[in-house]
Design a protein around this motif. Sequence first.
Motif, PDB file in Angstrom:
ATOM      1  N   ALA A 187      -3.785  18.020  -2.052  1.00 57.19           N
ATOM      2  CA  ALA A 187      -3.410  16.851  -2.848  1.00 57.19           C
ATOM      3  C   ALA A 187      -1.900  16.663  -2.824  1.00 57.19           C
ATOM      4  CB  ALA A 187      -3.908  17.019  -4.282  1.00 57.19           C
ATOM      5  N   ALA A 188      -1.151  17.789  -2.935  1.00 54.90           N
ATOM      6  CA  ALA A 188       0.302  17.706  -2.899  1.00 54.90           C
ATOM      7  C   ALA A 188       0.765  17.199  -1.545  1.00 54.90           C
ATOM      8  CB  ALA A 188       0.904  19.078  -3.185  1.00 54.90           C
ATOM      9  N   PHE A 189       0.140  17.715  -0.481  1.00 52.85           N
ATOM     10  CA  PHE A 189       0.504  17.283   0.869  1.00 52.85           C
ATOM     11  C   PHE A 189       0.250  15.789   1.032  1.00 52.85           C
ATOM     12  CE2 PHE A 189      -0.726  16.439   5.305  1.00 52.85           C
ATOM     13  CZ  PHE A 189       0.470  16.764   5.914  1.00 52.85           C
ATOM     14  N   GLU A 190      -0.879  15.333   0.482  1.00 51.08           N
ATOM     15  CA  GLU A 190      -1.219  13.919   0.619  1.00 51.08           C
ATOM     16  C   GLU A 190      -0.162  13.045  -0.050  1.00 51.08           C
ATOM     17  OE1 GLU A 190      -5.011  12.940  -0.968  1.00 51.08           O
ATOM     18  OE2 GLU A 190      -4.952  10.898  -0.201  1.00 51.08           O
ATOM     19  N   SER A 191       0.214  13.421  -1.287  1.00 46.83           N
ATOM     20  CA  SER A 191       1.162  12.530  -1.965  1.00 46.83           C
ATOM     21  C   SER A 191       2.544  12.624  -1.314  1.00 46.83           C
ATOM     22  CB  SER A 191       1.225  12.843  -3.453  1.00 46.83           C
ATOM     23  OG  SER A 191       1.642  14.152  -3.640  1.00 46.83           O
ATOM     24  N   TRP A 192       2.859  13.790  -0.698  1.00 47.42           N
ATOM     25  CA  TRP A 192       4.137  13.900   0.007  1.00 47.42           C
ATOM     26  C   TRP A 192       4.119  13.046   1.273  1.00 47.42           C
ATOM     27  CZ3 TRP A 192       4.927  16.099   4.937  1.00 47.42           C
ATOM     28  CH2 TRP A 192       6.280  16.216   5.313  1.00 47.42           C
ATOM     29  N   ALA A 193       2.994  13.101   2.011  1.00 44.63           N
ATOM     30  CA  ALA A 193       2.933  12.381   3.282  1.00 44.63           C
ATOM     31  C   ALA A 193       2.883  10.872   3.068  1.00 44.63           C
ATOM     32  CB  ALA A 193       1.705  12.835   4.075  1.00 44.63           C
ATOM     33  N   LEU A 194       2.313  10.439   1.926  1.00 44.64           N
ATOM     34  CA  LEU A 194       2.173   9.006   1.702  1.00 44.64           C
ATOM     35  C   LEU A 194       3.362   8.440   0.949  1.00 44.64           C
ATOM     36  CD1 LEU A 194      -1.582   8.599   0.903  1.00 44.64           C
ATOM     37  CD2 LEU A 194      -0.390   8.443   3.071  1.00 44.64           C
ATOM     38  N   MET A 195       4.334   9.307   0.584  1.00 42.15           N
ATOM     39  CA  MET A 195       5.457   8.849  -0.209  1.00 42.15           C
ATOM     40  C   MET A 195       6.232   7.733   0.485  1.00 42.15           C
ATOM     41  SD  MET A 195       7.331  11.388  -2.646  1.00 42.15           S
ATOM     42  CE  MET A 195       8.121  12.366  -1.408  1.00 42.15           C
TER      43      MET A 195
ATOM     44  N   LEU B 213      -3.222   4.591   9.595  1.00 39.95           N
ATOM     45  CA  LEU B 213      -4.485   5.286   9.329  1.00 39.95           C
ATOM     46  C   LEU B 213      -4.314   6.489   8.420  1.00 39.95           C
ATOM     47  CD1 LEU B 213      -6.163   5.203  12.821  1.00 39.95           C
ATOM     48  CD2 LEU B 213      -6.686   3.849  10.811  1.00 39.95           C
ATOM     49  N   LEU B 214      -3.056   6.908   8.214  1.00 38.11           N
ATOM     50  CA  LEU B 214      -2.812   8.153   7.481  1.00 38.11           C
ATOM     51  C   LEU B 214      -3.566   8.242   6.155  1.00 38.11           C
ATOM     52  CD1 LEU B 214      -1.278  10.644   8.194  1.00 38.11           C
ATOM     53  CD2 LEU B 214       0.628   9.856   6.818  1.00 38.11           C
ATOM     54  N   PRO B 215      -3.550   7.182   5.317  1.00 44.94           N
ATOM     55  CA  PRO B 215      -4.263   7.314   4.035  1.00 44.94           C
ATOM     56  C   PRO B 215      -5.749   7.609   4.211  1.00 44.94           C
ATOM     57  CG  PRO B 215      -2.828   5.401   4.012  1.00 44.94           C
ATOM     58  CD  PRO B 215      -2.826   5.903   5.407  1.00 44.94           C
ATOM     59  N   SER B 216      -6.413   6.888   5.139  1.00 48.97           N
ATOM     60  CA  SER B 216      -7.849   7.138   5.314  1.00 48.97           C
ATOM     61  C   SER B 216      -8.092   8.539   5.854  1.00 48.97           C
ATOM     62  CB  SER B 216      -8.494   6.132   6.253  1.00 48.97           C
ATOM     63  OG  SER B 216      -7.708   5.038   6.482  1.00 48.97           O
ATOM     64  N   ILE B 217      -7.252   8.963   6.812  1.00 49.48           N
ATOM     65  CA  ILE B 217      -7.446  10.293   7.399  1.00 49.48           C
ATOM     66  C   ILE B 217      -7.305  11.369   6.322  1.00 49.48           C
ATOM     67  CG2 ILE B 217      -6.508  11.967   9.023  1.00 49.48           C
ATOM     68  CD1 ILE B 217      -5.579   9.616  10.732  1.00 49.48           C
TER      69      ILE B 217
ATOM     70  N   GLN C 207       5.263   5.461   2.247  1.00 48.06           N
ATOM     71  CA  GLN C 207       4.520   4.212   2.210  1.00 48.06           C
ATOM     72  C   GLN C 207       4.367   3.683   0.795  1.00 48.06           C
ATOM     73  OE1 GLN C 207       0.885   4.407   4.352  1.00 48.06           O
ATOM     74  NE2 GLN C 207       1.734   5.627   6.005  1.00 48.06           N
ATOM     75  N   GLY C 208       4.881   4.466  -0.179  1.00 51.32           N
ATOM     76  CA  GLY C 208       4.790   4.005  -1.554  1.00 51.32           C
ATOM     77  C   GLY C 208       3.370   3.943  -2.065  1.00 51.32           C
ATOM     78  N   ARG C 209       2.473   4.767  -1.479  1.00 54.37           N
ATOM     79  CA  ARG C 209       1.083   4.716  -1.928  1.00 54.37           C
ATOM     80  C   ARG C 209       0.661   5.976  -2.657  1.00 54.37           C
ATOM     81  NH1 ARG C 209      -2.498   1.882   2.755  1.00 54.37           N
ATOM     82  NH2 ARG C 209      -0.758   1.885   4.169  1.00 54.37           N
ATOM     83  N   SER C 210       1.648   6.851  -2.924  1.00 54.73           N
ATOM     84  CA  SER C 210       1.269   8.144  -3.491  1.00 54.73           C
ATOM     85  C   SER C 210       0.728   7.971  -4.892  1.00 54.73           C
ATOM     86  CB  SER C 210       2.448   9.090  -3.504  1.00 54.73           C
ATOM     87  OG  SER C 210       3.503   8.530  -4.230  1.00 54.73           O
TER      88      SER C 210
ATOM     89  N   MET D 259       1.593  11.776 -11.275  1.00 51.32           N
ATOM     90  CA  MET D 259       0.553  11.960 -12.270  1.00 51.32           C
ATOM     91  C   MET D 259       1.187  12.308 -13.617  1.00 51.32           C
ATOM     92  SD  MET D 259      -2.732  11.683 -12.207  1.00 51.32           S
ATOM     93  CE  MET D 259      -4.165  12.357 -13.021  1.00 51.32           C
ATOM     94  N   ILE D 260       2.176  13.240 -13.546  1.00 51.39           N
ATOM     95  CA  ILE D 260       2.706  13.751 -14.808  1.00 51.39           C
ATOM     96  C   ILE D 260       3.586  12.717 -15.489  1.00 51.39           C
ATOM     97  CG2 ILE D 260       4.228  15.470 -15.843  1.00 51.39           C
ATOM     98  CD1 ILE D 260       3.188  17.404 -13.736  1.00 51.39           C
ATOM     99  N   ALA D 261       4.704  12.339 -14.843  1.00 49.41           N
ATOM    100  CA  ALA D 261       5.597  11.379 -15.471  1.00 49.41           C
ATOM    101  C   ALA D 261       5.204   9.993 -14.990  1.00 49.41           C
ATOM    102  CB  ALA D 261       7.038  11.687 -15.094  1.00 49.41           C
ATOM    103  N   THR D 262       4.591   9.212 -15.846  1.00 52.98           N
ATOM    104  CA  THR D 262       4.193   7.859 -15.445  1.00 52.98           C
ATOM    105  C   THR D 262       5.342   6.914 -15.669  1.00 52.98           C
ATOM    106  OG1 THR D 262       3.188   7.717 -17.598  1.00 52.98           O
ATOM    107  CG2 THR D 262       1.729   8.136 -15.737  1.00 52.98           C
ATOM    108  N   ASP D 263       5.065   5.683 -16.094  1.00 61.95           N
ATOM    109  CA  ASP D 263       6.194   4.768 -16.192  1.00 61.95           C
ATOM    110  C   ASP D 263       6.912   4.853 -17.537  1.00 61.95           C
ATOM    111  OD1 ASP D 263       3.902   1.950 -16.071  1.00 61.95           O
ATOM    112  OD2 ASP D 263       3.734   3.972 -16.852  1.00 61.95           O
ATOM    113  N   ALA D 264       6.519   5.760 -18.391  1.00 62.66           N
ATOM    114  CA  ALA D 264       7.205   5.875 -19.675  1.00 62.66           C
ATOM    115  C   ALA D 264       8.698   6.158 -19.511  1.00 62.66           C
ATOM    116  CB  ALA D 264       6.552   6.934 -20.540  1.00 62.66           C
ATOM    117  N   PRO D 265       9.095   7.132 -18.625  1.00 66.73           N
ATOM    118  CA  PRO D 265      10.530   7.393 -18.494  1.00 66.73           C
ATOM    119  C   PRO D 265      11.267   6.195 -17.916  1.00 66.73           C
ATOM    120  CG  PRO D 265       9.247   9.171 -17.544  1.00 66.73           C
ATOM    121  CD  PRO D 265       8.297   8.053 -17.820  1.00 66.73           C
ATOM    122  N   ALA D 266      10.589   5.395 -17.100  1.00 68.94           N
ATOM    123  CA  ALA D 266      11.259   4.268 -16.478  1.00 68.94           C
ATOM    124  C   ALA D 266      11.714   3.263 -17.534  1.00 68.94           C
ATOM    125  CB  ALA D 266      10.344   3.599 -15.480  1.00 68.94           C
TER     126      ALA D 266
END
Lengths: 261, 272
Positions: free
Chosen positions: B259-267, B193-197, B269-272, B1-8
């Motif tokens: 929310a933090a757990f979700e983005s960590w768990a989905l990392m 199913l992880l994302p839906s759960i 899968q590249g869906r965070s 959320m914080i650093a988007t693609d600007a640094p890239a």
Amino acid sequence: MRSMLRRSMGVLNPSALATALVLLVAWEAGVRAAATRFEFLPAPTEIGQALYGAIRSGQIIADSVHTVACALAGWAIASVLGAAIGLALAFLPIVHRFFGASLELLRPLPAVAFVPVAVLLFGFTVTTEITVIVFASVWPVIVNTVAGAKAIHPRLLDTAATLHLSRTQRLGKVILPAVLPSTMVGARVALGLALVVAVIAEMVGNPAGLGWGLVTAQEALQPGLMFGYLVATGALGVLLNACLRLSFARLFPGIRELQQS
Amino acid sequence: MIATDAPALAVVGGRGRRRVLHAAANAWSALQGLLPLIALLLLWQALGDPHSPYFPSPSTWATALRDRTSAGDLVPAVLATFQSVAVALVLATVLGVGIGGLIGASPALARCLGPTLEFLRTLPPPTIVPVAALIIGVDEKMKLFVIVFAALWPVLLNTTSGVRSLHPTLLEAARSLHLGVVARVTKIFLPALLPSILTGVRVAAPLAIIVSLLAEMLTLMPGLGALLLMAQRNFNAAEVFGLLSVVGAFGFIINAALAAFESWALMPQGRS
């Protein structure tokens, strides 16, 4: 219309009815045979009798009317307020810059926790109930209005500029018609919330309506009547949602997600 | 959320500095957004009457909270509420994934149970609280039951729709690899199913908090809800406002943690 018909057919299929019936009969038999260890669990027939009695005496009807009236009043205020706040957030950068984060901070505040504050300020009154309803149900309207405003095609706004529309004209002829459908999606979510929060506020804040009826039935140890209130509340929710879905499908025939959800 | 693609897009050397600048800009805009709230609280503090029965100034809230803490009420109450919410969320996730998975996988089961579950789902969760209090009795079990009942549906529905939208190729791959039941669940179903759960759990968390507070208010079981109601009954406005901010922070932290757990768990899968 046909899809609705198919929907209701799908819901009332024979196997589903049979399952529900088997569950109810098992419940009845379990209570009759005193096989459950819960002494206050009423049999379905007892619930039916209590509900029928409460409807005949008009008690549950009056309570329902009170709850629905409060929910609708709060919902109407929340919809107008939410649409206004949402539009301001989306189109006035100053408002967004200075109020966005404050609103974000207030949003996750649980509505129940707000009840004691409202009681302190307004006493055990209808004002308390409606304030809490507005506070809880304004959020989905705001969020959806902002999302809808963000999704307006820039060409629409360009057209408005080309036509030299004034501010009010632009708002009334371009922005509002474009945003209204998503505001309405938020309003539908808000109505469900408004009913739930009305019941909550009646339980701990304003002693009237279905929520209070439920709590008094519990305290008077009348499990049949209590379950009757439960069934009435559930049925009311289904009914309100169905009314809203129908009228929205009629008002905004173009929105498909409304019919699906 | 914080650093988007600007640094890239930045040159490698300037990357760190630009990220710092970016974060600083973000912090500043967040602070700007909070200005009216801070100004309101400051004005309230400066102009408000600390002995007002309705709007006591913010410093009295802190005093009231400190009194509660030294009386030994506040910390156990927060812990009690947190414990019920956490345990109930775990139970609701396990149950919801189990039942939702079965219903999603079997159309026959969905047809039989669907409408009954649909009716149970439309019951407003708060109305279950008095019912459960009468039938189960006022204890921890009842509190857990009502929270699980409220938090179950979002997880269940999301799992069901997740199972239905599984790509057939996945199932065929499992079959052609001759995976056993356990391997199929842990290697195919759960990751897919992880994302839906997780979405379901995030919807369920605020509901769980609300129902837990309400259960504590109605039964006066130890917890934040009971403290709030007692403060209101004693017309202790400062304590009510103080507890309200504690409840707000409580909800905020739980949501942020999920929310933090979700983005960590989905990392992975590249869906965070």
